[in-house]
Enzyme design. Structure first.
Site, PDB file in Angstrom:
ATOM      1  N   LEU A  63       5.933  64.870  33.187  1.00 11.27           N
ATOM      2  CA  LEU A  63       5.820  63.542  33.205  1.00 11.27           C
ATOM      3  C   LEU A  63       7.234  63.044  32.403  1.00 11.27           C
ATOM      4  O   LEU A  63       7.545  61.604  32.110  1.00 11.27           O
ATOM      5  CB  LEU A  63       4.819  62.934  32.744  1.00 11.27           C
ATOM      6  CG  LEU A  63       3.607  63.345  33.668  1.00 11.27           C
ATOM      7  CD1 LEU A  63       2.222  62.503  33.133  1.00 11.27           C
ATOM      8  CD2 LEU A  63       3.922  62.590  35.126  1.00 11.27           C
ATOM      9  N   ASN A  94       6.866  69.994  27.459  1.00  9.12           N
ATOM     10  CA  ASN A  94       8.307  70.037  26.927  1.00  9.12           C
ATOM     11  C   ASN A  94       8.933  68.691  27.022  1.00  9.12           C
ATOM     12  O   ASN A  94       9.986  68.485  27.767  1.00  9.12           O
ATOM     13  CB  ASN A  94       9.271  70.971  27.900  1.00  9.12           C
ATOM     14  CG  ASN A  94       9.119  70.797  29.320  1.00  9.12           C
ATOM     15  OD1 ASN A  94       8.190  70.001  29.740  1.00  9.12           O
ATOM     16  ND2 ASN A  94      10.201  70.967  30.144  1.00  9.12           N
ATOM     17  N   ASP A 152       5.526  75.981  28.502  1.00  7.46           N
ATOM     18  CA  ASP A 152       6.412  76.026  29.759  1.00  7.46           C
ATOM     19  C   ASP A 152       7.732  75.407  29.632  1.00  7.46           C
ATOM     20  O   ASP A 152       7.850  74.200  29.040  1.00  7.46           O
ATOM     21  CB  ASP A 152       5.599  75.032  30.736  1.00  7.46           C
ATOM     22  CG  ASP A 152       6.366  75.161  32.235  1.00  7.46           C
ATOM     23  OD1 ASP A 152       6.505  76.418  32.752  1.00  7.46           O
ATOM     24  OD2 ASP A 152       6.873  74.158  32.879  1.00  7.46           O
ATOM     25  N   HIS A 232       4.425  79.216  38.302  1.00  9.35           N
ATOM     26  CA  HIS A 232       5.352  79.141  39.268  1.00  9.35           C
ATOM     27  C   HIS A 232       5.839  80.488  39.783  1.00  9.35           C
ATOM     28  O   HIS A 232       7.259  80.926  39.575  1.00  9.35           O
ATOM     29  CB  HIS A 232       6.688  78.238  38.981  1.00  9.35           C
ATOM     30  CG  HIS A 232       7.127  78.405  37.736  1.00  9.35           C
ATOM     31  ND1 HIS A 232       7.284  79.459  37.061  1.00  9.35           N
ATOM     32  CD2 HIS A 232       7.400  77.294  36.854  1.00  9.35           C
ATOM     33  CE1 HIS A 232       7.643  79.008  35.750  1.00  9.35           C
ATOM     34  NE2 HIS A 232       7.910  77.844  35.841  1.00  9.35           N
ATOM     35  N   ASN A 278      14.096  76.622  38.400  1.00  8.20           N
ATOM     36  CA  ASN A 278      13.805  77.554  37.576  1.00  8.20           C
ATOM     37  C   ASN A 278      12.078  77.885  37.743  1.00  8.20           C
ATOM     38  O   ASN A 278      11.156  77.078  37.262  1.00  8.20           O
ATOM     39  CB  ASN A 278      13.997  77.632  36.137  1.00  8.20           C
ATOM     40  CG  ASN A 278      13.907  78.978  35.552  1.00  8.20           C
ATOM     41  OD1 ASN A 278      13.827  79.934  35.863  1.00  8.20           O
ATOM     42  ND2 ASN A 278      14.189  78.676  33.847  1.00  8.20           N
ATOM     43  N   ASP A 305       5.245  71.886  40.148  1.00  7.48           N
ATOM     44  CA  ASP A 305       6.186  71.875  39.052  1.00  7.48           C
ATOM     45  C   ASP A 305       7.213  70.711  39.405  1.00  7.48           C
ATOM     46  O   ASP A 305       8.356  70.705  39.090  1.00  7.48           O
ATOM     47  CB  ASP A 305       7.010  73.123  39.154  1.00  7.48           C
ATOM     48  CG  ASP A 305       8.092  73.630  37.991  1.00  7.48           C
ATOM     49  OD1 ASP A 305       7.736  72.686  36.994  1.00  7.48           O
ATOM     50  OD2 ASP A 305       8.797  74.292  38.158  1.00  7.48           O
TER      51      ASP A 305
END
Length: 427
Positions: A63, A94, A152, A232, A278, A305
């Site tokens: 977000l 992150n 992450d 992922h 990624n 993701d």
């Protein structure tokens, strides 16, 4: 006042369509029947035979707020989630600053309460500033509202750090969610280390950089008893390791993205960074292994993701642009059109991977459409075709590799706690 949603098409336990009315009151489903009479005080909404599914749950969403509001905000990202049929999402940490203290987590929880359109579960970081040097205060962050712990965006490089993190998380009965990437094996790559990289003279990211972290971590999870979840997943080696870990009784779960299911390196048409993510798009063999792993239960569910970036950032090209694509608004139509319509899986399987399975994996109150459940659901038009046009996205991010794809299965209404939070034509 109770609300009745009339003439819905639902799936029964056998995956067959049934017609039903759904009554909700005080945020819960109170009655489901083939027909029910409404009282004068009931609000009636006719969904006109459209498909109604449990609200989707996405445990992997970026977000960007705080610190990256030019890319996305809690408000815009959760509206994109609602438009895509997601009623619960989990926000990755992150951000700037990282939610690595009790105070920062409390701020984030309050900001979510103030601006979110759907339910948001905030992750806390595993390490301070996601720098991999010092563990956070796990107990304080759980008390402040953390959903789970993850770094992450980067992998935890130290085995000792991950081991001690799992010990603390297990003591609190909290999951560790891992971005798996050994940085000594990434070679500063921007795409998979395969044919596309060689053809364009690019540095590639080998599959082994992901698999070795998963292999390390499942052994640590076995030792600590921690619930370990793989973000992922993208390679055949990774799928094999998770499959063998589950057979050994290790508490490991995994997710896969729509783009890794639908695309491989052979599908990258140019050096445009909307195909840069990624982990990167891998080989056709990897793609097939991911589909097989999802179908046989090795991979537990699907997560988008969702990673918005500005058009300016993505225009910097494959080498310099940031990793990531958006996915909340297109996930169901893409998978319905290219998996269900083509016979790869059933509609019930797809709905379960987007709702029931993530709820079960993380013990969430949601993911089911039944009496007593939260009134979280999505109304979907399974028949009308529509072209994916980033200009219509409500997310600030327009960075998708699927622009121009024609799909069926578009949400028309999303309901959270009995309230309509998004409806087609009323944006």
């Amino acid at each position: 006042m109770a609300t009745i949603f009339k003439r819905a098409r639902l799936l029964n336990e056998q995956g067959e369509f049934i017609s039903a009315d759904i009554k909700i009151d005080e945020g819960r489903i109170t009655h489901i029947a083939s027909h029910m009479d409404e009282d004068d005080h009931d609000e009636v909404i006719d969904v006109n035979g459209q498909f109604v599914a449990p609200g989707f749950i996405d445990v992997h969403v970026h977000l960007r707020e705080p610190g990256g509001e030019h890319k996305e905000t809690i408000a815009t990202g959760t509206l994109a989630a609602a438009k895509g049929g997601f009623t619960t999402i989990a926000a990755m940490p992150n951000t700037k600053p990282v939610p690595d203290t009790k105070q920062q987590m409390e701020w984030l929880v309050n900001r979510i309460r103030e601006t979110a359109h759907v339910r948001v579960l905030p992750y806390a970081a595993i390490t301070v500033r996601q720098a991999g040097k010092q563990l956070v205060d796990f107990a304080a962050l759980k008390e402040a509202g953390a959903f789970a712990f993850t770094d992450d965006g980067v992998g935890v490089q130290s085995a000792r750090m991950m081991y001690e993190a799992m010990q603390q998380a297990a003591a609190l009965d909290m999951p560790i969610v891992a971005h798996c990437e050994d940085e000594t094996l990434t070679y500063k790559g921007c795409v998979h280390d395969g044919a596309f990289a060689k053809r364009h003279g690019l540095s590639g990211i080998p599959s082994v950089c992901e698999a070795v972290h998963i292999a390390r971590d499942v052994l640590l999870a076995e030792t600590t008893g921690c619930h370990y979840h793989v973000c992922h997943i993208s390679t055949k080696q990774s799928v094999r390791i998770v499959r063998e870990a589950k057979r050994a009784g290790i508490r490991v779960t995994a997710e896969v993205t729509p783009h890794h299911l639908l695309l491989c390196e052979e599908d990258i048409p140019s050096l445009h960074a909307n195909f840069k993510m990624n982990p990167p798009l891998r080989t056709k063999e990897d793609q097939h292994a991911l589909i097989e792993g999802l179908l046989d239960g090795t991979i537990d569910f699907i997560a988008t993701d969702h990673a918005p970036h500005t058009e300016e950032e993505k225009s910097e090209g494959m080498v310099l642009a940031p990793f990531g694509i958006v996915g909340l608004e297109t996930a169901f139509p893409l998978l319905y059109t290219h998996f269900v319509e083509k016979g790869v899986c059933t509609l019930k399987q797809l709905v379960d991977w987007l709702s029931k399975k993530p709820a079960e994996t993380f013990r969430l109150d949601g993911g089911q459409l039944k009496v007593g459940a939260k009134a979280d659901f999505v109304v979907i038009d399974l028949h009308t075709t529509q072209v994916i046009d980033p200009a219509t996205f409500v997310s600030k991010g327009k960075n998708t590799p699927f622009a121009g794809w024609t799909c069926k299965g578009w949400p028309t209404m999303t309901v959270v706690d009995g309230n309509i939070v998004w409806q087609k034509g009323r944006e």
